[in-house]
Design a protein around this motif. Sequence first.
Motif, PDB file in Angstrom:
ATOM      1  N   LEU B 116      40.985  36.851  48.783  1.00  0.00           N
ATOM      2  CA  LEU B 116      40.268  37.234  47.713  1.00  0.00           C
ATOM      3  C   LEU B 116      40.698  38.542  46.599  1.00  0.00           C
ATOM      4  CD1 LEU B 116      36.588  35.737  48.194  1.00  0.00           C
ATOM      5  CD2 LEU B 116      38.677  35.088  47.570  1.00  0.00           C
ATOM      6  N   GLY B 117      41.444  39.269  48.403  1.00  0.00           N
ATOM      7  CA  GLY B 117      41.536  41.166  47.430  1.00  0.00           C
ATOM      8  C   GLY B 117      42.640  41.143  46.474  1.00  0.00           C
ATOM      9  N   LEU B 118      43.763  40.038  47.506  1.00  0.00           N
ATOM     10  CA  LEU B 118      44.880  40.571  47.129  1.00  0.00           C
ATOM     11  C   LEU B 118      45.073  40.088  46.203  1.00  0.00           C
ATOM     12  CD1 LEU B 118      47.693  41.245  47.985  1.00  0.00           C
ATOM     13  CD2 LEU B 118      48.400  39.038  49.141  1.00  0.00           C
ATOM     14  N   VAL B 119      44.355  38.938  46.376  1.00  0.00           N
ATOM     15  CA  VAL B 119      44.562  37.829  44.778  1.00  0.00           C
ATOM     16  C   VAL B 119      43.994  38.551  43.377  1.00  0.00           C
ATOM     17  CG1 VAL B 119      43.717  35.680  43.673  1.00  0.00           C
ATOM     18  CG2 VAL B 119      44.422  35.495  45.799  1.00  0.00           C
ATOM     19  N   ALA B 120      43.224  39.042  43.385  1.00  0.00           N
ATOM     20  CA  ALA B 120      41.936  39.969  42.960  1.00  0.00           C
ATOM     21  C   ALA B 120      42.824  41.452  42.065  1.00  0.00           C
ATOM     22  CB  ALA B 120      40.595  40.359  42.999  1.00  0.00           C
ATOM     23  N   ALA B 121      43.997  41.369  43.113  1.00  0.00           N
ATOM     24  CA  ALA B 121      44.420  42.984  42.372  1.00  0.00           C
ATOM     25  C   ALA B 121      45.349  42.036  41.829  1.00  0.00           C
ATOM     26  CB  ALA B 121      44.784  43.695  43.455  1.00  0.00           C
ATOM     27  N   LEU B 122      45.935  41.508  42.333  1.00  0.00           N
ATOM     28  CA  LEU B 122      47.305  41.048  41.416  1.00  0.00           C
ATOM     29  C   LEU B 122      46.865  40.325  40.352  1.00  0.00           C
ATOM     30  CD1 LEU B 122      49.069  39.597  44.873  1.00  0.00           C
ATOM     31  CD2 LEU B 122      49.774  41.495  42.996  1.00  0.00           C
ATOM     32  N   ASP B 123      45.533  39.440  39.901  1.00  0.00           N
ATOM     33  CA  ASP B 123      44.993  39.430  38.907  1.00  0.00           C
ATOM     34  C   ASP B 123      44.273  40.639  37.948  1.00  0.00           C
ATOM     35  OD1 ASP B 123      44.880  37.684  36.633  1.00  0.00           O
ATOM     36  OD2 ASP B 123      43.565  36.733  37.529  1.00  0.00           O
ATOM     37  N   HIS B 124      45.099  41.570  38.165  1.00  0.00           N
ATOM     38  CA  HIS B 124      44.389  42.600  38.058  1.00  0.00           C
ATOM     39  C   HIS B 124      43.327  42.105  36.554  1.00  0.00           C
ATOM     40  CE1 HIS B 124      42.840  47.333  37.149  1.00  0.00           C
ATOM     41  NE2 HIS B 124      41.709  46.811  37.249  1.00  0.00           N
ATOM     42  N   ASN B 125      41.931  42.658  36.484  1.00  0.00           N
ATOM     43  CA  ASN B 125      41.063  42.266  35.310  1.00  0.00           C
ATOM     44  C   ASN B 125      41.740  40.933  34.185  1.00  0.00           C
ATOM     45  OD1 ASN B 125      39.465  44.548  34.835  1.00  0.00           O
ATOM     46  ND2 ASN B 125      41.499  45.544  33.875  1.00  0.00           N
TER      47      ASN B 125
END
Lengths: 281, 335
Positions: B116-125
């Motif tokens: 989840l953290g990776l997905v969130a960072a790659l989709d920043h904002n």
Amino acid sequence: MLTALRHLLRDPVAALGLLIVVFALFVAIFAPWIAPRPEDAFESNIMLRLRPPSAEFPFGTDDLGRDIFSRVILGTRSALIVAVSVVLAAILIGVPIGLAAGWRDGWLSEVLMRVTDVFLAVPQLILALALGQLLAPGLTTAMVALALTYWPFFARTVFAETRRLRGALFVDALAGIGAHPMRILLLHVLPNAAPAVLVRATIGMGFTILTAALLGFLGVGAAPPTPDWGLAVAEARQHLPDAWWYATFPGLAIMLLVLGFNLLGDGLRDAADPRLRRSRK
Amino acid sequence: MALYILRRIALSIPALLGLILLTFVLSRVVPGDPAATLAGDAATPAQIAQIRAQYGLDRPILEQAVIHVRQVLSGDLGNSIFSGRPVAEEIWQRLPATLELTFVALFLATLFGIGLGLVAALDHNGPLDHLVRVVSVGGLAIASFWLAIMLQLQFSMEWNLLPLRGRLDVALGQVPRLTGFMLFDTLAAGRPDMFLDALRHLALPAFTLALPGLATIARFTRSGVLEVLQKDYVLYARAAGYGRFRLAAIYVLRNAVTVTVTQVGLLFGALVSGAVAVEAVFDWPGLGTYAVQAILSADYKALLAVTLVIGVVYAVVNVAVDVAQAVIDPRVADQ
């Protein structure tokens, strides 16, 4: 400080946290006037027991026929009182230890930090349970136990800040013009460490509310008939699955309040740390 | 590296000794006379005196402390006041249940947290980033005992999908105890049906326990990945034409995950604490229920022993985490 506050309010998530916390404070202060049935803190109406949510009882009634909505509102006050006292006590213990240990190296610093490490080496809840049990269970004991287990976090935070600041140029300058170390520590180092302490304290509020609720749930915290959220969930268990509302609403109240403090703490951390502020945009 | 590991182990010894002393101090805070408590209500003064001598309670306090440390180091945690059996034995019986639950929860939390953290960072904002933020903040705000009850209400009582309590369906019989880890023992006994049943029993408690950890790990992974994404070597790799996910998998994750490993270690303590609540709700026969039982029966010997054992497990995990960190990022060992 003002720019930090303005920045905080511009962050919608942090503003939401602040809103929840302010709302909870308002509810806690005026609880007896807001609650539709404040007398339900202690009185029971067996004839009305376990009614589902309705217009008259928005959250339903419990096994003694008391209005759960009123009891959730009244519980806000005790939850906040517990959290504020625990965090304050932990600050009063932890901050001086952190200042003393961080200012000078030597045996005192070593001893203080080793003791802190020992307390940190035991999961907080377990230590609180052990203390709470040994000192006769009850709400006061639970609070003492929580304070005695939370101070190491403040000691660590202040220790790190003091370490960082004692080498700062302005501290050297103060020492050079002959300021007493006590004066430097209390009037110059401490204010600079305050933002970190504030962030810790805000997050600690949420954490303490959760742990205090758990202690209440396990029967080592508040005692009946106190309107306590954790205790209510424990009492509700034997009436499941029929009286789903009994356990649901006190738990939601815990979640909302903790959420408020966590969002606020998050926002404060970002506002206090310019590096994060820039990266967020 | 070996030197670093040895030094790290040596560093944890003072904390462990301190922990043993702390439990000793706590046992002295017990209200009243421990000898009188041990002897029971009907004891005569002579019997109490005998017990006092038997347990060394009549010796000077410092000597008692030394005796206490020696006893603990030799694995003697005293007898339970409630059952009269050696506490160490009772804990040994229950420890695997807690460890199994904790490890499964930790596994879930790490796997989904990093994802989840990776997905969130790659989709920043982006929308996914916001969704993960809600999950990670909300997950930390839920009282685990309440979540456990709500899950029971839905999945066990309402929908009848998953078992309500326990580790195994009694109707399926028992398996010989090899490790105490149900997932392992059922397979070793050649009973895949019981293995599945054990998994079904684990599902709700493990999820409840994993949620706060998952939230923390997702958060730290997200900020770690965001930081690494700013690095020049990532820019270079991007310029060289690497796709987003290839880039993330090869370059970013390993560098970002060092911070996460520290968090996993810190989490372990939180998980063991959380296990007390989760076990109490799901009747999980581990250390948590043992601790709660000890509280209800005012068995301070058992409670202090649990405190001690959990502290030791915690210390061991912390050493393991530091070593793991040094393996992932060898620069750590040089500092």
